[in-house]
Scaffold this motif. Structure first.
Motif, short mmCIF file in Angstrom:
data_model
loop_
_atom_site.label_atom_id
_atom_site.label_comp_id
_atom_site.label_asym_id
_atom_site.label_seq_id
_atom_site.Cartn_x
_atom_site.Cartn_y
_atom_site.Cartn_z
N MET A 126 0.85 -1.17 0.00
CA MET A 126 0.00 0.00 0.00
C MET A 126 0.90 1.24 0.00
N THR A 127 0.85 2.02 -1.07
CA THR A 127 1.68 3.22 -1.13
C THR A 127 1.05 4.33 -0.30
N ALA A 128 1.89 5.23 0.16
CA ALA A 128 1.46 6.26 1.11
C ALA A 128 0.37 7.17 0.56
N GLU A 129 0.43 7.52 -0.72
CA GLU A 129 -0.50 8.52 -1.25
C GLU A 129 -1.65 7.92 -2.06
N ALA A 130 -1.69 6.59 -2.22
CA ALA A 130 -2.72 5.97 -3.07
C ALA A 130 -4.09 6.05 -2.41
N GLU A 131 -5.09 6.41 -3.22
CA GLU A 131 -6.47 6.40 -2.73
C GLU A 131 -7.05 5.02 -2.98
N ILE A 132 -7.61 4.44 -1.95
CA ILE A 132 -8.16 3.09 -2.04
C ILE A 132 -9.67 3.18 -1.82
N PRO A 133 -10.46 2.58 -2.72
CA PRO A 133 -11.91 2.58 -2.51
C PRO A 133 -12.27 1.76 -1.27
N VAL A 134 -13.12 2.32 -0.41
CA VAL A 134 -13.53 1.65 0.83
C VAL A 134 -15.03 1.77 1.03
N LYS A 135 -15.56 0.83 1.79
CA LYS A 135 -16.94 0.91 2.26
C LYS A 135 -16.85 1.44 3.68
N ILE A 136 -17.62 2.49 3.97
CA ILE A 136 -17.58 3.15 5.27
C ILE A 136 -18.92 2.95 5.96
N HIS A 137 -18.87 2.45 7.19
CA HIS A 137 -20.07 2.24 7.99
C HIS A 137 -19.96 3.14 9.21
N LEU A 138 -20.86 4.11 9.30
CA LEU A 138 -20.82 5.12 10.36
C LEU A 138 -22.05 4.96 11.24
N ILE A 139 -21.83 4.83 12.54
CA ILE A 139 -22.94 4.75 13.51
C ILE A 139 -22.72 5.85 14.54
N THR A 140 -23.74 6.68 14.74
CA THR A 140 -23.66 7.75 15.74
C THR A 140 -24.82 7.59 16.71
N LYS A 141 -24.47 7.51 18.01
CA LYS A 141 -25.49 7.48 19.06
C LYS A 141 -25.41 8.80 19.80
N ILE A 142 -26.57 9.44 19.98
CA ILE A 142 -26.63 10.73 20.66
C ILE A 142 -27.54 10.58 21.88
N ARG A 143 -27.01 10.94 23.04
CA ARG A 143 -27.80 10.93 24.27
C ARG A 143 -27.94 12.37 24.77
N LEU A 144 -29.19 12.74 25.02
CA LEU A 144 -29.47 14.06 25.58
C LEU A 144 -30.64 13.90 26.53
N ASP A 145 -30.45 14.33 27.76
CA ASP A 145 -31.44 14.11 28.82
C ASP A 145 -31.70 12.61 28.94
#
Length: 143
Positions: A1-20
């Protein structure tokens, strides 16, 4: 893996927000790109919303992270363990002063393949008022 190469990825983002006494969970699965620059990991992806597209960049290393969003929303959030960091949020409705107080930062990356996990645990403040306790987890994997 070269330092500057862009690699296609699948990104899974989960955000939990607690308020009160309430908790909300947001989940997003997108395809984006991964690259490394100056020993920092960058994840880039586009988020399509009703109002238009938002280009997101997540920059992370072992002890700090930055999330930048540009498009119909311009946002900048910085995360540094046990520090309050200023940020901003601009949209068609105006601008808000944001700040984060990071309680936890976790970053792990596979040495063999392009995949990893970023976890951020922080309090978010908008215009000085507490806007919730956030747990964000970002998993990425080469596609």
């Amino acid at each position: 893996m070269t330092a500057e190469a862009e690699i296609p990825v699948k990104i899974h983002l989960i955000t939990k927000i607690r308020l009160d006494d309430e908790e909300e969970t947001y989940e997003l699965v997108v395809f984006g790109h991964y690259f490394k620059k100056n020993n920092k990991v960058y994840l880039t992806y586009d988020e399509v919303q009703e109002e238009g597209t938002v280009r997101s960049v997540v920059k992370v290393d072992e002890d700090e992270a930055t999330i930048l969003r540009k498009g119909v929303i311009d946002m900048r959030l910085k995360f540094c363990l046990n520090e309050q960091k200023s940020g901003s949020h601009m949209s068609e409705f105006g601008s808000l002063l944001l700040s984060t107080n990071t309680r936890g930062i976790f970053f792990e990356e596979s040495a063999e393949k392009c995949e990893g996990t970023v976890k951020l645990h922080y309090d978010l403040f908008m215009q000085g008022a507490h806007a919730g306790e956030y747990d964000m987890e970002i998993n990425y994997k080469e596609e």
